[in-house]
Design an enzyme around this catalytic site. Sequence first.
Site, PDB file in Angstrom:
ATOM      1  N   ASP A   1       0.807  -1.227   0.000  1.00 52.30           N
ATOM      2  CA  ASP A   1       0.000   0.000   0.000  1.00 52.30           C
ATOM      3  C   ASP A   1       0.838   1.273   0.000  1.00 52.30           C
ATOM      4  OD1 ASP A   1       1.004   0.040   2.559  1.00 52.30           O
ATOM      5  OD2 ASP A   1      -0.937   0.054   3.569  1.00 52.30           O
TER       6      ASP A   1
ATOM      7  N   GLY B   1     -38.390 -33.123 -19.798  1.00 56.94           N
ATOM      8  CA  GLY B   1     -38.114 -32.054 -20.749  1.00 56.94           C
ATOM      9  C   GLY B   1     -38.662 -32.410 -22.112  1.00 56.94           C
TER      10      GLY B   1
ATOM     11  N   GLN C   1     -38.159 -30.197 -30.073  1.00 57.04           N
ATOM     12  CA  GLN C   1     -39.063 -29.868 -31.175  1.00 57.04           C
ATOM     13  C   GLN C   1     -39.859 -31.090 -31.637  1.00 57.04           C
ATOM     14  OE1 GLN C   1     -37.063 -28.128 -34.530  1.00 57.04           O
ATOM     15  NE2 GLN C   1     -38.953 -27.715 -35.664  1.00 57.04           N
TER      16      GLN C   1
ATOM     17  N   ASP D   1     -21.923 -30.374 -24.147  1.00 57.26           N
ATOM     18  CA  ASP D   1     -22.760 -29.684 -23.150  1.00 57.26           C
ATOM     19  C   ASP D   1     -22.457 -30.221 -21.755  1.00 57.26           C
ATOM     20  OD1 ASP D   1     -24.616 -27.946 -22.085  1.00 57.26           O
ATOM     21  OD2 ASP D   1     -26.334 -29.231 -22.503  1.00 57.26           O
TER      22      ASP D   1
END
Length: 837
Positions: A228, A549, A552, A691
Amino acid sequence: MRMLLMSLSGLSLSISLHPPPAAQCRYALGMEDGTIPDSDITASSAWSDSTEAKHGRLSTGEGDGAWCPAGAVFPSGSEYLQVDLHKLHFLALVGTQGRHADGHGQEFARSYRLRYSRDGVKWITWKDRWSQDVVSGNKNTYDIVLKDLGPPIVARMVRFYPLADRVMSVCLRVELYGCLWNDGLKAYTAPVGHVMQLPGMPVYLNDSTYDGSTEQGMQFGGLGQLCDGVLGGDDFIQTKELRVWPGYDYLGWSREALGQGSVDIEFDFEKPRVFHNMQVHSNNRHTQGVRVFSKVECLFKPGILQPWSSPALTLPVPLEDLKDPSSRPISLPLGGRLAQILLCKFYFADRWLLISEISFISDCTNHIRLIHICNFQAIEHKYNNLILYFPSLWPEFASVTLKTGLPVAKDDSSNTAILIGCLVGIILLLLAVIARLRSLFLNLSVSSTLSDLFPSACGLDMEKGFHPAQEEPPPYPGSPPYPSVSPPVSPPLPPSVPHYAEADIVSLQGVSGNNTYAVPALASSSPGADAAPLPELPRQCLIFKEKLGEGQFGEVHLCEIENPQDLPNLEFPFNVRKGRPLLVAVKILRPDASKNARNDFLKEVKILSRLKDPNIIRLLGVCVSSDPLCMVTEYMECGDLNQYLSHRVLLDKTGPSHNISTISYPALISMASQIASGMKFLASLNFVHRDLATRNCLVGERHIKIADFGMSRNLYAGDYYRIQGRAVLPIRWMAWECILMGKFTTASDVWAFGVTLWEMLSVCQEQPYSNLTDEQVIDNAGEFFRDQGRQVYLSRPAVCPQGLYELMLSCWNRDCKLRPSFAYIHSFLTEDAMNMV
């Protein structure tokens, strides 16, 4: 005074790494004069376009005269104005002002909080030397109120959070004062300081301003009083700050309390440097058992993936004049060693060792890197496609940024004029290049893919969807040298090279909503050639439990098989007691699915039939004799790993409560080792998962298994980014080359494994990059491509040892060839788990 020596050949910068005293580091950094561009000033919200973030500049009156958040400020202070300096700066002072607007403004902030970040991920709340985090602000709309920062801040990004004691409207203008933090030191790790008990007076020798984490007696991941710029005096009981405790200026350790003969301090720098000298300001009040250290041993790491140097550099301390009780700076030659990480052992010479400051003298080399364009006609033809996919990248590709840092502190040296002249000349040259590039880019076509724009990136052939087995990344840390600042770009492979199945981003999701594996073309054409025929299961044995889940063209259901032992064609040795049902996941293709969807479904059946590994969810059977087509896979009784961990806390964090489910660190490592084992199996087949995440790992009583249907679940919709309504991408788990080029490989699975490991050690309490929007995550992928040191990494979880975090960082290496193999990761984690037994 820092010394700047620039050479035109390598732009070599010689820097004294002594922390700048706050009194000499108070230059305005560019809010008021516009040096900080509008694009680097952002906010949580804005009242209107005329009060958006860019108007939050001190002493300016553009727009309606200030930044004003959209709503009233509550006492909690959730609205903020953010300034990004792009490089680490030493900040000694801040200034604030209200909205004056030529006498029409009435809004100002009576107080505020400051938060700062060195990496854009971990945010730290600034506190003064007495641990107060509220800063006094303005009393009217026009006066500028300056606040000295004690302790000073080392940060790249700063946020101002206006506060109010009641719900009210506020507006703010700000300025930052400091100088460039050329030190490059981003963190040090040291033992927690001890308390010295003197007659009638405890002396607290702790690092009270340290802004990292503290675990098991160690402080890591932050900066504090050792850098510092405040030097302690001869009498360590006396301090230079008012109203603080005795010993404040020093960090000190007792040999007896530490239980070893040395104090080990690790210094982590942003980039590798050549170190010439280390200066340590130490106390020597020997009448109270405090002496300068007797010697120092230093180890050097050129990079996080490299081993420590051997042997250690041993530096004895001269013994002359040690009877003088004065504090003193001790200069230690480091011999021009190259390192990014230093580990120095300071050996006790008495009962106590007290250090106030540690600084370095080093050389760093900055290279101006230009993108090598090996086929400019290809760039002309493909450039617009990049803009269509990722418009946020346009400003960076349409200009060339000279990496010499944001506003540099003014220097009285006579070399400054020469330096500025050289830089101006370089900038003019680059502007000419930009003009030429822009004129060429006007004629670009929009007809092909991103992978054509970048024919080779991080060692990948962009026409391949995976690494062939013979190109498996070398084991970590392995034999390759530390990656260069600008790795060479591999030439594109000739057209005659056979193509493998291309892992196009729009085909990531399968017909049932789950992700699909990327496989070699040979395997995808006949994936079940070496697999036994799958048993046809009677539909009536499947008892529906719930819908997991959908996609399409299909759905995923959780089902039970009541008596799996009664099905002799189930050859898998289930350890299920008689009379106990078996949980399974059933993927169902809708009868009205298209012919292509039907073929994709059957192809997925063949691919999954090859996956026979203890840590991969196995395909048990099919129902394909009639519609609807079904495939039946294992499911684990404890559900997915994300939900399993998010309802638990680490064992050492629970305290006395017995009502909270816990998990131990060794158990986490054991789970991670099993996931790595499953991925090692996939890599051996050249299969790419695409994934990998905790949501796609299932938990049993003793096993972890990798699955593929997390993408289909509404529960995890927020983990995916939708592109033009066509595809969903798990961008927070994806390597940069996946996001920018749509190419998935074993090496990109390794990247995702690093993120999965981060999730596990964070006990799934937050989403990766939770402080970034999806667009900012994509922008961050662009920073990895540009490789200018601005990319953001996930921060180290609180319970994560440094060695394990270095493994994560290696998984996120920009160069895919330098990422570790799953074989190495599994070996590393297995050894780690065995060491904890």
